[in-house]
Design a protein around this motif. Structure first.
Motif, PDB file in Angstrom:
ATOM      1  N   ALA A  72     -98.523 -38.801  79.608  1.00 15.53           N
ATOM      2  CA  ALA A  72     -98.594 -37.171  80.184  1.00 15.53           C
ATOM      3  C   ALA A  72     -98.287 -37.106  81.572  1.00 15.53           C
ATOM      4  CB  ALA A  72     -99.904 -36.710  79.662  1.00 15.53           C
ATOM      5  N   GLY A  73     -98.911 -38.139  82.278  1.00 23.48           N
ATOM      6  CA  GLY A  73     -98.641 -38.168  83.705  1.00 23.48           C
ATOM      7  C   GLY A  73     -97.245 -38.254  84.155  1.00 23.48           C
ATOM      8  N   ALA A  74     -96.529 -39.283  83.665  1.00 25.63           N
ATOM      9  CA  ALA A  74     -95.363 -39.511  83.627  1.00 25.63           C
ATOM     10  C   ALA A  74     -94.447 -38.552  83.344  1.00 25.63           C
ATOM     11  CB  ALA A  74     -94.960 -40.764  82.814  1.00 25.63           C
ATOM     12  N   LEU A  75     -94.551 -37.855  82.206  1.00 26.31           N
ATOM     13  CA  LEU A  75     -93.789 -36.681  81.851  1.00 26.31           C
ATOM     14  C   LEU A  75     -94.137 -35.679  82.851  1.00 26.31           C
ATOM     15  CD1 LEU A  75     -93.581 -35.631  78.125  1.00 26.31           C
ATOM     16  CD2 LEU A  75     -93.389 -33.997  79.902  1.00 26.31           C
ATOM     17  N   LEU A  76     -95.208 -35.321  83.386  1.00 23.05           N
ATOM     18  CA  LEU A  76     -95.627 -34.213  84.378  1.00 23.05           C
ATOM     19  C   LEU A  76     -94.555 -34.221  85.477  1.00 23.05           C
ATOM     20  CD1 LEU A  76     -97.177 -31.648  84.779  1.00 23.05           C
ATOM     21  CD2 LEU A  76     -98.908 -33.366  85.794  1.00 23.05           C
ATOM     22  N   ARG A  77     -94.509 -35.599  86.051  1.00 23.73           N
ATOM     23  CA  ARG A  77     -93.798 -35.989  87.189  1.00 23.73           C
ATOM     24  C   ARG A  77     -92.313 -36.149  87.199  1.00 23.73           C
ATOM     25  NH1 ARG A  77     -98.416 -39.411  87.295  1.00 23.73           N
ATOM     26  NH2 ARG A  77     -97.230 -41.244  86.367  1.00 23.73           N
ATOM     27  N   ASP A  78     -91.883 -36.530  85.904  1.00 18.97           N
ATOM     28  CA  ASP A  78     -90.458 -37.099  85.625  1.00 18.97           C
ATOM     29  C   ASP A  78     -89.620 -35.497  86.046  1.00 18.97           C
ATOM     30  OD1 ASP A  78     -88.355 -39.067  84.775  1.00 18.97           O
ATOM     31  OD2 ASP A  78     -87.929 -37.103  84.006  1.00 18.97           O
ATOM     32  N   PRO A  79     -88.654 -35.580  86.952  1.00 14.79           N
ATOM     33  CA  PRO A  79     -87.745 -34.386  86.807  1.00 14.79           C
ATOM     34  C   PRO A  79     -87.113 -33.846  85.564  1.00 14.79           C
ATOM     35  CG  PRO A  79     -86.724 -35.840  88.098  1.00 14.79           C
ATOM     36  CD  PRO A  79     -88.093 -36.481  87.615  1.00 14.79           C
ATOM     37  N   ASP A  80     -86.922 -34.697  84.859  1.00 18.68           N
ATOM     38  CA  ASP A  80     -86.176 -34.316  83.562  1.00 18.68           C
ATOM     39  C   ASP A  80     -87.363 -34.177  82.341  1.00 18.68           C
ATOM     40  OD1 ASP A  80     -83.643 -34.326  84.475  1.00 18.68           O
ATOM     41  OD2 ASP A  80     -83.432 -36.487  84.245  1.00 18.68           O
ATOM     42  N   GLY A  81     -88.514 -34.292  82.713  1.00 20.47           N
ATOM     43  CA  GLY A  81     -89.629 -34.081  81.370  1.00 20.47           C
ATOM     44  C   GLY A  81     -89.405 -35.322  80.375  1.00 20.47           C
ATOM     45  N   ARG A  82     -89.511 -36.577  80.953  1.00 24.32           N
ATOM     46  CA  ARG A  82     -89.323 -37.400  80.194  1.00 24.32           C
ATOM     47  C   ARG A  82     -90.849 -38.354  80.259  1.00 24.32           C
ATOM     48  NH1 ARG A  82     -85.880 -41.688  80.144  1.00 24.32           N
ATOM     49  NH2 ARG A  82     -85.621 -41.633  77.960  1.00 24.32           N
ATOM     50  N   ALA A  83     -91.204 -38.984  79.272  1.00 24.17           N
ATOM     51  CA  ALA A  83     -92.264 -39.686  79.311  1.00 24.17           C
ATOM     52  C   ALA A  83     -92.420 -41.140  79.623  1.00 24.17           C
ATOM     53  CB  ALA A  83     -93.182 -39.448  77.860  1.00 24.17           C
ATOM     54  N   GLY A  84     -90.939 -41.701  79.848  1.00 25.91           N
ATOM     55  CA  GLY A  84     -90.955 -42.990  80.233  1.00 25.91           C
ATOM     56  C   GLY A  84     -89.734 -43.524  79.572  1.00 25.91           C
ATOM     57  N   PRO A  85     -89.485 -44.838  79.818  1.00 23.95           N
ATOM     58  CA  PRO A  85     -88.032 -45.373  78.989  1.00 23.95           C
ATOM     59  C   PRO A  85     -87.988 -45.391  77.746  1.00 23.95           C
ATOM     60  CG  PRO A  85     -89.437 -47.168  80.307  1.00 23.95           C
ATOM     61  CD  PRO A  85     -89.870 -45.615  80.651  1.00 23.95           C
ATOM     62  N   GLY A  86     -89.110 -45.323  76.987  1.00 23.13           N
ATOM     63  CA  GLY A  86     -89.043 -45.259  75.607  1.00 23.13           C
ATOM     64  C   GLY A  86     -89.100 -43.851  75.169  1.00 23.13           C
ATOM     65  N   ASP A  87     -88.827 -42.961  75.844  1.00 22.88           N
ATOM     66  CA  ASP A  87     -88.931 -41.435  75.107  1.00 22.88           C
ATOM     67  C   ASP A  87     -87.491 -41.250  74.747  1.00 22.88           C
ATOM     68  OD1 ASP A  87     -88.988 -38.684  74.842  1.00 22.88           O
ATOM     69  OD2 ASP A  87     -89.966 -38.568  76.793  1.00 22.88           O
ATOM     70  N   LYS A  88     -87.723 -40.930  73.406  1.00 22.89           N
ATOM     71  CA  LYS A  88     -86.362 -40.458  72.676  1.00 22.89           C
ATOM     72  C   LYS A  88     -85.544 -39.264  73.011  1.00 22.89           C
ATOM     73  CE  LYS A  88     -88.429 -42.281  68.085  1.00 22.89           C
ATOM     74  NZ  LYS A  88     -88.666 -41.913  66.941  1.00 22.89           N
ATOM     75  N   LEU A  89     -86.107 -38.460  73.933  1.00 21.80           N
ATOM     76  CA  LEU A  89     -85.179 -37.393  74.457  1.00 21.80           C
ATOM     77  C   LEU A  89     -84.920 -37.480  75.857  1.00 21.80           C
ATOM     78  CD1 LEU A  89     -87.409 -34.325  73.351  1.00 21.80           C
ATOM     79  CD2 LEU A  89     -85.500 -35.467  72.000  1.00 21.80           C
ATOM     80  N   ARG A  90     -83.855 -37.273  76.242  1.00 26.55           N
ATOM     81  CA  ARG A  90     -83.325 -37.472  77.773  1.00 26.55           C
ATOM     82  C   ARG A  90     -83.983 -36.408  78.642  1.00 26.55           C
ATOM     83  NH1 ARG A  90     -76.784 -38.844  77.521  1.00 26.55           N
ATOM     84  NH2 ARG A  90     -77.167 -40.510  76.125  1.00 26.55           N
ATOM     85  N   ARG A  91     -84.266 -35.400  78.105  1.00 21.31           N
ATOM     86  CA  ARG A  91     -84.993 -34.067  79.081  1.00 21.31           C
ATOM     87  C   ARG A  91     -85.569 -33.173  78.062  1.00 21.31           C
ATOM     88  NH1 ARG A  91     -79.577 -33.776  77.938  1.00 21.31           N
ATOM     89  NH2 ARG A  91     -79.182 -35.256  79.651  1.00 21.31           N
ATOM     90  N   ARG A  92     -86.407 -32.239  78.905  1.00 24.08           N
ATOM     91  CA  ARG A  92     -87.257 -31.338  78.379  1.00 24.08           C
ATOM     92  C   ARG A  92     -86.989 -30.051  79.274  1.00 24.08           C
ATOM     93  NH1 ARG A  92     -90.132 -35.889  76.799  1.00 24.08           N
ATOM     94  NH2 ARG A  92     -90.445 -35.967  74.569  1.00 24.08           N
ATOM     95  N   PHE A  93     -87.349 -28.863  78.921  1.00 27.52           N
ATOM     96  CA  PHE A  93     -87.024 -27.804  79.826  1.00 27.52           C
ATOM     97  C   PHE A  93     -88.457 -26.822  79.964  1.00 27.52           C
ATOM     98  CE2 PHE A  93     -83.284 -29.128  77.843  1.00 27.52           C
ATOM     99  CZ  PHE A  93     -82.224 -28.890  78.582  1.00 27.52           C
ATOM    100  N   ASP A  94     -88.320 -26.075  81.006  1.00 29.49           N
ATOM    101  CA  ASP A  94     -89.348 -25.090  81.091  1.00 29.49           C
ATOM    102  C   ASP A  94     -88.661 -23.806  80.905  1.00 29.49           C
ATOM    103  OD1 ASP A  94     -88.231 -24.195  83.693  1.00 29.49           O
ATOM    104  OD2 ASP A  94     -89.886 -25.334  84.661  1.00 29.49           O
ATOM    105  N   PRO A  95     -89.163 -22.628  80.680  1.00 26.41           N
ATOM    106  CA  PRO A  95     -88.254 -21.269  80.514  1.00 26.41           C
ATOM    107  C   PRO A  95     -87.327 -21.089  81.417  1.00 26.41           C
ATOM    108  CG  PRO A  95     -90.653 -21.165  79.937  1.00 26.41           C
ATOM    109  CD  PRO A  95     -90.615 -22.294  80.206  1.00 26.41           C
ATOM    110  N   ALA A  96     -87.683 -21.091  82.824  1.00 28.88           N
ATOM    111  CA  ALA A  96     -86.647 -20.908  83.984  1.00 28.88           C
ATOM    112  C   ALA A  96     -85.490 -21.896  83.900  1.00 28.88           C
ATOM    113  CB  ALA A  96     -87.640 -21.053  85.150  1.00 28.88           C
ATOM    114  N   GLU A  97     -85.821 -23.190  83.496  1.00 29.32           N
ATOM    115  CA  GLU A  97     -84.697 -23.996  83.635  1.00 29.32           C
ATOM    116  C   GLU A  97     -83.870 -23.637  82.405  1.00 29.32           C
ATOM    117  OE1 GLU A  97     -86.953 -28.256  85.494  1.00 29.32           O
ATOM    118  OE2 GLU A  97     -86.969 -27.522  83.149  1.00 29.32           O
TER     119      GLU A  97
END
Length: 243
Positions: A154-179
Protein backbone atom coordinates in the motif's frame (compact mmCIF):
# COMPACT_ATOMS: atom_id res chain seq x y z
CA UNK A 1 -33.86 0.45 -35.34
CA UNK A 2 -34.33 -3.16 -34.32
CA UNK A 3 -34.19 -3.56 -30.57
CA UNK A 4 -34.21 -6.65 -28.40
CA UNK A 5 -34.08 -7.08 -24.64
CA UNK A 6 -30.66 -7.42 -23.03
CA UNK A 7 -29.84 -8.87 -19.63
CA UNK A 8 -30.00 -6.26 -16.87
CA UNK A 9 -26.77 -4.74 -15.65
CA UNK A 10 -25.47 -5.98 -12.31
CA UNK A 11 -24.05 -3.75 -9.56
CA UNK A 12 -20.49 -4.10 -10.91
CA UNK A 13 -21.29 -2.60 -14.31
CA UNK A 14 -24.51 -0.67 -13.71
CA UNK A 15 -22.87 2.76 -13.69
CA UNK A 16 -21.18 2.21 -17.05
CA UNK A 17 -24.28 0.76 -18.64
CA UNK A 18 -26.40 3.66 -17.40
CA UNK A 19 -24.12 6.13 -19.21
CA UNK A 20 -24.06 4.06 -22.39
CA UNK A 21 -27.83 3.66 -22.45
CA UNK A 22 -28.29 7.39 -21.91
CA UNK A 23 -26.09 7.97 -24.95
CA UNK A 24 -27.79 5.43 -27.20
CA UNK A 25 -31.26 6.57 -26.16
CA UNK A 26 -30.33 10.20 -26.75
CA UNK A 27 -29.01 9.48 -30.23
CA UNK A 28 -32.05 7.36 -31.14
CA UNK A 29 -30.41 5.61 -34.09
CA UNK A 30 -28.15 2.70 -34.87
CA UNK A 31 -24.66 3.77 -33.83
CA UNK A 32 -21.25 2.77 -35.09
CA UNK A 33 -19.47 1.54 -31.97
CA UNK A 34 -15.81 0.57 -31.54
CA UNK A 35 -14.84 -1.39 -28.43
CA UNK A 36 -11.06 -1.25 -28.01
CA UNK A 37 -9.82 -4.08 -25.85
CA UNK A 38 -13.38 -5.44 -25.81
CA UNK A 39 -12.31 -9.06 -25.39
CA UNK A 40 -15.13 -11.60 -25.41
CA UNK A 41 -17.89 -9.05 -25.96
CA UNK A 42 -19.34 -8.34 -22.53
CA UNK A 43 -20.36 -4.89 -23.79
CA UNK A 44 -20.25 -5.44 -27.54
CA UNK A 45 -22.84 -8.21 -27.77
CA UNK A 46 -25.52 -6.48 -25.66
CA UNK A 47 -25.00 -3.29 -27.68
CA UNK A 48 -25.39 -5.27 -30.89
CA UNK A 49 -28.56 -6.84 -29.47
CA UNK A 50 -30.06 -3.37 -29.26
CA UNK A 51 -29.34 -2.72 -32.93
CA UNK A 52 -25.91 -1.06 -32.95
CA UNK A 53 -22.99 -2.09 -35.15
CA UNK A 54 -19.96 -2.92 -33.05
CA UNK A 55 -16.34 -3.50 -34.00
CA UNK A 56 -14.20 -5.10 -31.30
CA UNK A 57 -10.46 -4.51 -31.51
CA UNK A 58 -8.45 -6.81 -29.26
CA UNK A 59 -4.95 -8.27 -29.24
CA UNK A 60 -6.09 -11.74 -28.13
CA UNK A 61 -7.20 -14.18 -30.86
CA UNK A 62 -8.74 -16.43 -28.22
CA UNK A 63 -10.87 -13.61 -26.86
CA UNK A 64 -12.01 -12.68 -30.36
CA UNK A 65 -12.91 -16.31 -31.09
CA UNK A 66 -15.05 -16.35 -27.96
CA UNK A 67 -16.61 -13.05 -29.04
CA UNK A 68 -17.53 -14.50 -32.42
CA UNK A 69 -19.20 -17.51 -30.78
CA UNK A 70 -21.02 -15.31 -28.30
CA UNK A 71 -22.32 -13.03 -31.04
CA UNK A 72 -23.51 -16.01 -33.08
CA UNK A 73 -25.30 -17.53 -30.11
CA UNK A 74 -27.02 -14.18 -29.48
CA UNK A 75 -28.08 -13.93 -33.13
CA UNK A 76 -26.13 -10.73 -33.80
CA UNK A 77 -23.13 -12.04 -35.74
CA UNK A 78 -23.97 -9.69 -38.60
CA UNK A 79 -23.64 -6.65 -36.35
CA UNK A 80 -20.37 -7.59 -34.63
CA UNK A 81 -16.95 -7.45 -36.30
CA UNK A 82 -13.74 -8.72 -34.71
CA UNK A 83 -10.34 -7.20 -35.51
CA UNK A 84 -7.11 -8.43 -33.97
CA UNK A 85 -4.77 -5.59 -33.03
CA UNK A 86 -3.50 -3.27 -30.33
CA UNK A 87 -5.06 0.01 -29.25
CA UNK A 88 -2.04 2.03 -30.31
CA UNK A 89 -2.54 0.76 -33.88
CA UNK A 90 -6.16 1.84 -34.02
CA UNK A 91 -5.55 4.29 -36.85
CA UNK A 92 -4.43 1.37 -39.03
CA UNK A 93 -7.44 -0.77 -38.12
CA UNK A 94 -10.45 1.56 -38.07
CA UNK A 95 -11.06 4.59 -40.32
CA UNK A 96 -10.59 8.02 -38.76
CA UNK A 97 -13.77 9.90 -37.90
CA UNK A 98 -15.94 6.81 -38.30
CA UNK A 99 -17.23 6.01 -34.79
CA UNK A 100 -20.20 7.45 -32.91
CA UNK A 101 -19.20 5.77 -29.65
CA UNK A 102 -15.92 4.23 -28.51
CA UNK A 103 -15.41 2.03 -25.47
CA UNK A 104 -11.97 1.71 -23.91
CA UNK A 105 -12.37 -0.23 -20.68
CA UNK A 106 -9.48 -1.52 -18.53
CA UNK A 107 -6.90 -0.90 -21.25
CA UNK A 108 -5.05 2.33 -20.50
CA UNK A 109 -3.53 0.73 -17.40
CA UNK A 110 -1.51 -1.74 -19.48
CA UNK A 111 -0.58 -0.04 -22.77
CA UNK A 112 2.87 1.38 -23.50
CA UNK A 113 1.68 4.96 -24.00
CA UNK A 114 -1.84 5.84 -22.81
CA UNK A 115 -1.64 9.35 -24.31
CA UNK A 116 -0.94 7.89 -27.75
CA UNK A 117 -3.88 5.52 -27.43
CA UNK A 118 -6.26 8.27 -26.30
CA UNK A 119 -5.21 10.46 -29.24
CA UNK A 120 -5.95 7.52 -31.56
CA UNK A 121 -9.36 7.07 -29.94
CA UNK A 122 -10.14 10.77 -30.38
CA UNK A 123 -9.13 10.64 -34.04
CA UNK A 124 -11.46 7.69 -34.63
CA UNK A 125 -14.49 9.53 -33.23
CA UNK A 126 -16.80 11.60 -35.36
CA UNK A 127 -17.47 15.16 -34.16
CA UNK A 128 -20.05 14.83 -31.42
CA UNK A 129 -19.06 11.24 -30.75
CA UNK A 130 -18.58 9.93 -27.22
CA UNK A 131 -15.78 8.05 -25.50
CA UNK A 132 -16.31 5.74 -22.52
CA UNK A 133 -13.10 5.04 -20.59
CA UNK A 134 -12.75 2.83 -17.51
CA UNK A 135 -9.46 2.90 -15.63
CA UNK A 136 -8.16 1.46 -12.36
CA UNK A 137 -8.41 3.89 -9.45
CA UNK A 138 -5.22 4.57 -7.52
CA UNK A 139 -6.92 5.38 -4.19
CA UNK A 140 -8.95 2.18 -4.17
CA UNK A 141 -5.85 0.07 -4.79
CA UNK A 142 -4.04 1.73 -1.86
CA UNK A 143 -6.97 1.18 0.50
CA UNK A 144 -7.54 -2.40 -0.63
CA UNK A 145 -3.97 -3.42 0.09
CA UNK A 146 -3.92 -1.62 3.41
CA UNK A 147 -7.19 -3.20 4.54
CA UNK A 148 -5.85 -6.63 3.67
CA UNK A 149 -2.77 -6.08 5.77
CA UNK A 150 -0.31 -5.47 2.92
CA UNK A 151 0.97 -2.17 4.26
CA UNK A 152 4.29 -2.30 2.40
CA UNK A 153 2.50 -2.71 -0.92
CA UNK A 154 0.00 0.00 0.00
CA UNK A 155 2.82 2.39 0.86
CA UNK A 156 4.69 1.60 -2.35
CA UNK A 157 1.59 2.21 -4.41
CA UNK A 158 0.88 5.44 -2.55
CA UNK A 159 4.37 6.78 -3.29
CA UNK A 160 4.81 5.52 -6.85
CA UNK A 161 4.12 8.24 -9.45
CA UNK A 162 2.34 5.71 -11.68
CA UNK A 163 0.36 4.13 -8.86
CA UNK A 164 2.11 0.76 -8.95
CA UNK A 165 2.60 -1.55 -5.99
CA UNK A 166 6.07 -2.71 -7.02
CA UNK A 167 7.76 -4.73 -9.77
CA UNK A 168 5.28 -7.60 -9.41
CA UNK A 169 2.26 -5.38 -10.09
CA UNK A 170 0.32 -6.56 -13.16
CA UNK A 171 -0.72 -3.00 -14.05
CA UNK A 172 1.64 -0.37 -15.40
CA UNK A 173 -0.29 2.52 -13.91
CA UNK A 174 -3.40 3.63 -12.08
CA UNK A 175 -5.20 6.96 -12.18
CA UNK A 176 -6.96 9.46 -9.98
CA UNK A 177 -9.89 11.49 -11.33
CA UNK A 178 -7.79 14.55 -12.20
CA UNK A 179 -5.17 12.49 -14.04
CA UNK A 180 -7.78 10.62 -16.05
CA UNK A 181 -9.59 13.83 -17.01
CA UNK A 182 -6.34 15.53 -18.00
CA UNK A 183 -5.37 12.61 -20.23
CA UNK A 184 -8.59 12.89 -22.23
CA UNK A 185 -8.55 16.67 -22.25
CA UNK A 186 -5.05 16.69 -23.75
CA UNK A 187 -6.48 14.78 -26.73
CA UNK A 188 -9.02 17.53 -27.38
CA UNK A 189 -11.96 15.76 -25.74
CA UNK A 190 -14.47 17.39 -23.41
CA UNK A 191 -15.00 15.40 -20.20
CA UNK A 192 -18.70 15.32 -19.34
CA UNK A 193 -18.66 13.14 -16.24
CA UNK A 194 -16.41 11.10 -13.99
CA UNK A 195 -18.02 8.28 -12.04
CA UNK A 196 -16.90 5.66 -9.58
CA UNK A 197 -17.38 2.06 -10.66
CA UNK A 198 -17.82 -0.49 -7.86
CA UNK A 199 -17.88 1.89 -4.90
CA UNK A 200 -19.10 -0.91 -2.62
CA UNK A 201 -19.47 -3.92 -4.91
CA UNK A 202 -15.93 -5.15 -4.22
CA UNK A 203 -16.09 -4.39 -0.49
CA UNK A 204 -19.29 -5.93 0.83
CA UNK A 205 -19.35 -9.67 1.61
CA UNK A 206 -20.73 -11.84 -1.16
CA UNK A 207 -23.65 -12.93 1.00
CA UNK A 208 -24.76 -9.34 1.49
CA UNK A 209 -24.57 -8.61 -2.22
CA UNK A 210 -26.46 -11.79 -3.10
CA UNK A 211 -29.14 -11.14 -0.49
CA UNK A 212 -30.15 -7.74 -1.89
CA UNK A 213 -28.54 -7.06 -5.28
CA UNK A 214 -31.12 -4.39 -6.10
CA UNK A 215 -30.14 -2.35 -3.04
CA UNK A 216 -26.46 -2.62 -3.94
CA UNK A 217 -27.20 -1.60 -7.53
CA UNK A 218 -29.21 1.41 -6.33
CA UNK A 219 -26.37 2.44 -4.03
CA UNK A 220 -23.78 2.19 -6.82
CA UNK A 221 -25.86 4.42 -9.07
CA UNK A 222 -26.53 6.95 -6.29
CA UNK A 223 -22.90 7.20 -5.12
CA UNK A 224 -21.18 7.05 -8.50
CA UNK A 225 -20.73 10.80 -9.01
CA UNK A 226 -20.48 11.90 -5.38
CA UNK A 227 -17.04 12.58 -3.89
CA UNK A 228 -15.60 11.11 -1.72
CA UNK A 229 -17.45 7.88 -2.54
CA UNK A 230 -16.61 8.16 -6.22
CA UNK A 231 -12.96 8.65 -5.41
CA UNK A 232 -12.56 5.35 -3.53
CA UNK A 233 -14.31 3.17 -6.11
CA UNK A 234 -12.36 0.29 -7.62
CA UNK A 235 -12.41 1.94 -11.04
CA UNK A 236 -13.17 5.31 -12.58
CA UNK A 237 -15.52 5.80 -15.52
CA UNK A 238 -14.65 8.89 -17.54
CA UNK A 239 -17.16 9.92 -20.19
CA UNK A 240 -16.02 12.43 -22.79
CA UNK A 241 -17.10 13.86 -26.12
CA UNK A 242 -15.36 15.10 -29.24
CA UNK A 243 -16.36 18.70 -29.99
Amino acid sequence: MERTHTRPAGPRTAVVWAALREETDRRGASLVVVDVGGGTGGFAVPLAETGHRVTVVDASPDALAALTRRAAEAGVAGRVAAIQGDGDRLAELVPAGSADLILCHSLLEVVDDPAEVVHALAATLRPGGALSVVVANRAAAVLSRAMNGHLDAAGALLRDPDGRAGPGDKLRRRFDPAEAAALLGAAGLTVEKIQGVRVLADLVPGGVADADPDALLAFELAAAELPPYRDIATALHVYARKP
